[in-house]
Design a protein around this motif. Structure first.
Motif, PDB file in Angstrom:
ATOM      1  N   VAL A  62     112.542  36.818 -66.305  1.00 19.86           N
ATOM      2  CA  VAL A  62     111.876  37.665 -67.285  1.00 19.86           C
ATOM      3  C   VAL A  62     110.451  37.941 -66.813  1.00 19.86           C
ATOM      4  O   VAL A  62     109.723  37.010 -66.463  1.00 19.86           O
ATOM      5  N   ASN A 110     118.246  34.167 -65.425  1.00 21.55           N
ATOM      6  CA  ASN A 110     117.587  35.333 -65.985  1.00 21.55           C
ATOM      7  C   ASN A 110     116.105  35.252 -65.631  1.00 21.55           C
ATOM      8  O   ASN A 110     115.434  34.276 -65.991  1.00 21.55           O
ATOM      9  N   GLY A 159     121.792  30.665 -57.778  1.00 23.31           N
ATOM     10  CA  GLY A 159     121.125  29.488 -58.321  1.00 23.31           C
ATOM     11  C   GLY A 159     119.611  29.672 -58.278  1.00 23.31           C
ATOM     12  O   GLY A 159     119.097  30.450 -57.471  1.00 23.31           O
ATOM     13  N   GLU A 160     118.903  28.955 -59.173  1.00 28.20           N
ATOM     14  CA  GLU A 160     117.435  29.005 -59.162  1.00 28.20           C
ATOM     15  C   GLU A 160     116.885  28.616 -57.797  1.00 28.20           C
ATOM     16  O   GLU A 160     115.880  29.155 -57.353  1.00 28.20           O
ATOM     17  N   SER A 166     113.990  42.126 -68.096  1.00 25.43           N
ATOM     18  CA  SER A 166     114.834  40.994 -67.748  1.00 25.43           C
ATOM     19  C   SER A 166     115.757  41.369 -66.597  1.00 25.43           C
ATOM     20  O   SER A 166     116.274  42.485 -66.556  1.00 25.43           O
ATOM     21  N   GLY A 213     109.035  34.400 -65.839  1.00 28.07           N
ATOM     22  CA  GLY A 213     109.777  33.207 -66.266  1.00 28.07           C
ATOM     23  C   GLY A 213     111.137  33.196 -65.606  1.00 28.07           C
ATOM     24  O   GLY A 213     111.726  34.245 -65.340  1.00 28.07           O
ATOM     25  N   SER A 214     111.648  32.004 -65.331  1.00 30.85           N
ATOM     26  CA  SER A 214     112.934  31.836 -64.665  1.00 30.85           C
ATOM     27  C   SER A 214     113.791  30.935 -65.540  1.00 30.85           C
ATOM     28  O   SER A 214     113.439  29.781 -65.775  1.00 30.85           O
ATOM     29  N   TYR A 215     114.918  31.473 -66.047  1.00 29.17           N
ATOM     30  CA  TYR A 215     115.719  30.744 -67.029  1.00 29.17           C
ATOM     31  C   TYR A 215     117.163  30.627 -66.560  1.00 29.17           C
ATOM     32  O   TYR A 215     117.939  31.571 -66.670  1.00 29.17           O
ATOM     33  N   PRO A 216     117.517  29.460 -66.026  1.00 27.01           N
ATOM     34  CA  PRO A 216     118.873  29.271 -65.506  1.00 27.01           C
ATOM     35  C   PRO A 216     119.894  29.240 -66.648  1.00 27.01           C
ATOM     36  O   PRO A 216     119.569  28.848 -67.760  1.00 27.01           O
TER      37      PRO A 216
END
Lengths: 241, 241
Positions: free
Chosen positions: B218, B216, B182-183, B176, B203-206
């Protein structure tokens, strides 16, 4: 009159890998119950286009409404909008109305509306925008599919935007009765009660807590006075065993 | 070698009405990731026989394993065992081995094994029992379907009973990387990284928290050293933007 039916489609590898615990299903379930729309099914699928398209098609055909959560941000794994357009037979591109919403939002913050962010203005041609008061990037309704963000705070705001536009039925009410007996003790009298009231829904939920155990019986229906009466009858019946 | 695939089927009106928040999906997702079985889909359906049978058939045909949760207690709404028998083309009745387990459990507590409790000994003829160290009433495996209780403490215990009997693949590992951007800022370099590593999953987790925001990222795969290297490369790349 029967209530409209609904399904939820949660999109996201992070739920299926156990990294994130979904919160949106529980929120939506409660809100739909409140407005009289019956949530009949929920599915979680991965960020994989064929899986999203197939699930959206199946649920859109089977239920009055489909609510989706996740996959509408600016990164490579945000493919929900394109998949829903494909599932519903629509075209998709950057749309002027969505672009204007994003432009105003990012201009106000002095942030560039770059190519990645512009992806969030990709909206199917026949869709209606769903307002996002949290972070501007809109959701949309296409046919009977309502496409919303996965971030819980934004999902919640979008649900609040879209639900008033839908026609619900009679809100589903419930009465709960806590019984300090095992499920096996009350199963027979409960089954008799269920048979006598085919229009109501009875659920039996065992619990074990602090060394004690028991059952919460939940009776659901749309008539508050009747539910209260049936709860009282059931309590009297169970007091005899 | 690809990992075995799995689906989860959660059975219960209480989840769909919003009364209860499901906890079992998150637990199972984490456990399957740990043993190298890829959870590809999850469904929640109501206590309605045709819905359970149809979902069990579809998932059993599409994935290597199906794990069900809920609907195997003694009350009228506990219909999962009969539905799974139907879905898998087996017969079902009270089985001597399951009855003996229940008899011993209730005898020890001085509780009667009445007709309602005996329902929990209804097991399909070709099924293998799944041990329930919490409250005795067993789950079962029939074909590739593993049928378990909905009460989280019992579900967890049954998962621990059944998982060692299955052959997993390489456990899915993850790295991670927290990025305070920002995304929309990282989407382009991240997409380049994704394209360069087609065998890894990104994976992209705002998140938004305490007035700050970020993402984050992952990275998932089965080779720990490679994941660490890719994480380092990505961090270096993002430091340049």
């Amino acid at each position: 009159m029967t209530n409209p039916t609904a399904a939820m489609l949660v999109i996201g590898d992070e739920i299926l890998s156990g990294r994130t615990r979904d919160a949106n299903m529980h929120h939506l379930a409660g809100e739909l119950t409140r407005v009289g729309i019956d949530l009949k099914e929920a599915r979680v699928v991965s960020d994989h286009a064929p899986a999203i398209v197939a699930a959206a098609r199946a649920l859109s055909a089977a239920y009055d409404h489909v609510f989706t959560s996740g996959g509408i941000g600016p990164t490579h794994d945000d493919i929900t909008a394109d998949c829903i357009a494909e599932a519903m037979g629509d075209t998709i591109d950057v749309r002027a109305d969505a672009r204007a919403v994003l432009q105003a939002h990012y201009d106000a913050q002095g942030i560039e509306l770059n190519e990645a962010r512009l992806r969030m203005a990709r909206i199917p041609s026949r869709a209606t925008l769903i307002d996002n008061p949290v972070s501007a990037a809109p959701g949309f309704t296409l046919g009977n599919v309502h496409v919303m963000a996965g971030v819980p705070r934004i999902f919640t705001a979008m649900v609040a935007s879209v639900l008033p536009t839908l026609t619900g039925g009679a809100p589903l009410l419930s009465e709960s009765l806590r019984v300090d007996r095992g499920e096996g003790d009350i199963a027979k009298p409960l089954a008799d009660m269920v048979a006598a009231h085919p229009d109501l829904s009875f659920g039996s939920y065992p619990f074990q807590k602090d060394g004690g155990f028991g059952v919460n019986v939940v009776i659901r229906g749309t008539d508050a006075a009747r539910l209260a009466q049936v709860r009282e009858d059931l309590a009297a019946r169970l007091a005899e065993i």
